[in-house]
Write an enzyme that holds these catalytic residues in place. Structure first.
Site, PDB file in Angstrom:
ATOM      1  N   CYS A 282      -1.522  11.118 -10.429  1.00  0.00           N
ATOM      2  CA  CYS A 282      -0.407  10.813  -9.537  1.00  0.00           C
ATOM      3  C   CYS A 282       0.538   9.794 -10.162  1.00  0.00           C
ATOM      4  O   CYS A 282       1.115  10.036 -11.203  1.00  0.00           O
ATOM      5  CB  CYS A 282      -0.960  10.355  -8.189  1.00  0.00           C
ATOM      6  SG  CYS A 282       0.194  10.488  -6.824  1.00  0.00           S
ATOM      7  N   HIS A 283       0.698   8.629  -9.538  1.00  0.00           N
ATOM      8  CA  HIS A 283       1.600   7.585 -10.029  1.00  0.00           C
ATOM      9  C   HIS A 283       0.976   6.739 -11.139  1.00  0.00           C
ATOM     10  O   HIS A 283       1.632   5.849 -11.674  1.00  0.00           O
ATOM     11  CB  HIS A 283       2.017   6.665  -8.871  1.00  0.00           C
ATOM     12  CG  HIS A 283       2.948   7.308  -7.907  1.00  0.00           C
ATOM     13  ND1 HIS A 283       2.505   8.151  -6.908  1.00  0.00           N
ATOM     14  CD2 HIS A 283       4.296   7.253  -7.787  1.00  0.00           C
ATOM     15  CE1 HIS A 283       3.540   8.568  -6.204  1.00  0.00           C
ATOM     16  NE2 HIS A 283       4.648   8.042  -6.717  1.00  0.00           N
ATOM     17  N   ALA A 284      -0.270   6.988 -11.497  1.00  0.00           N
ATOM     18  CA  ALA A 284      -0.963   6.168 -12.503  1.00  0.00           C
ATOM     19  C   ALA A 284      -0.319   6.261 -13.879  1.00  0.00           C
ATOM     20  O   ALA A 284      -0.520   5.381 -14.712  1.00  0.00           O
ATOM     21  CB  ALA A 284      -2.439   6.558 -12.582  1.00  0.00           C
ATOM     22  N   GLY A 285       0.479   7.283 -14.105  1.00  0.00           N
ATOM     23  CA  GLY A 285       1.184   7.392 -15.381  1.00  0.00           C
ATOM     24  C   GLY A 285       2.063   6.191 -15.672  1.00  0.00           C
ATOM     25  O   GLY A 285       2.331   5.873 -16.831  1.00  0.00           O
ATOM     26  N   SER A 286       2.493   5.489 -14.635  1.00  0.00           N
ATOM     27  CA  SER A 286       3.325   4.304 -14.861  1.00  0.00           C
ATOM     28  C   SER A 286       2.544   3.206 -15.578  1.00  0.00           C
ATOM     29  O   SER A 286       3.116   2.440 -16.358  1.00  0.00           O
ATOM     30  CB  SER A 286       3.909   3.786 -13.545  1.00  0.00           C
ATOM     31  OG  SER A 286       2.903   3.375 -12.657  1.00  0.00           O
TER      32      SER A 286
END
Length: 168
Positions: A102-106
């Site tokens: 999910c948003h963990a790529g940031s």
């Protein structure tokens, strides 16, 4: 020594933390939650708490097979902790499987480990990943060496087997 470190911060997406947690336990692996401080209770997006057993700064990568970064609002908080970002960077340098959903790529962007790599994420951070030099694709789960990424909780059926396979 734990087999898996799960990075935790307030606002984590519960499904993206607890489903992998129990799947790792089913595989016979030990799991440790690491957060801003040891003993910290952190609430997920929907109010379910998790307790960090150890601080990012005190976590060891010795014997670790996987570093999991759940999504939700937590990645925005995780990426401001230098020790969390350093832990991810060190895990990558050691060839430990890093699993981000999910948003963990940031957090991966902040760790500086996405340039030239193929990955996926929740669509809202696509432009951030592209700007950091990643090749972003809209697929349920992407394996690029020891980096495994997924878009959303609906991708857990592809994400978790990929993690287990890569970390044996």
């Amino acid at each position: 020594m734990p087999d898996v470190l799960i990075l935790v911060e307030a606002g984590y997406e519960e499904v993206e933390l607890w489903v992998p947690y129990y799947r790792f336990l089913e595989a016979g692996w030990t799991v440790e939650f690491v957060g801003p401080s040891g003993g910290a209770d952190l609430l997920g997006k929907h109010g379910i708490p998790v307790r960090a057993g150890r601080a990012f700064a005190d976590a060891s990568l010795d014997g670790v097979r996987v570093v999991l970064i759940p999504g939700g609002h937590a990645p925005d908080r995780l990426r401001i902790h230098d020790d969390a970002v350093s832990l991810v960077r060190s895990a990558d340098a050691r060839g430990i499987v890093i699993a981000a959903i999910c948003h963990a790529g940031s957090v991966l962007v902040s760790a500086g480990i996405v340039a030239g790599r193929r990955l996926t994420s929740y669509r809202s951070i696509r432009d951030d990943l592209l700007a950091a030099g990643a090749e972003w694709v809209d697929e349920p789960t992407v394996v690029d060496g020891r980096l495994i990424t997924a878009r959303t909780p609906r991708d857990l059926p592809q994400f978790l087997p990929a993690i287990l396979e890569a970390a044996v």
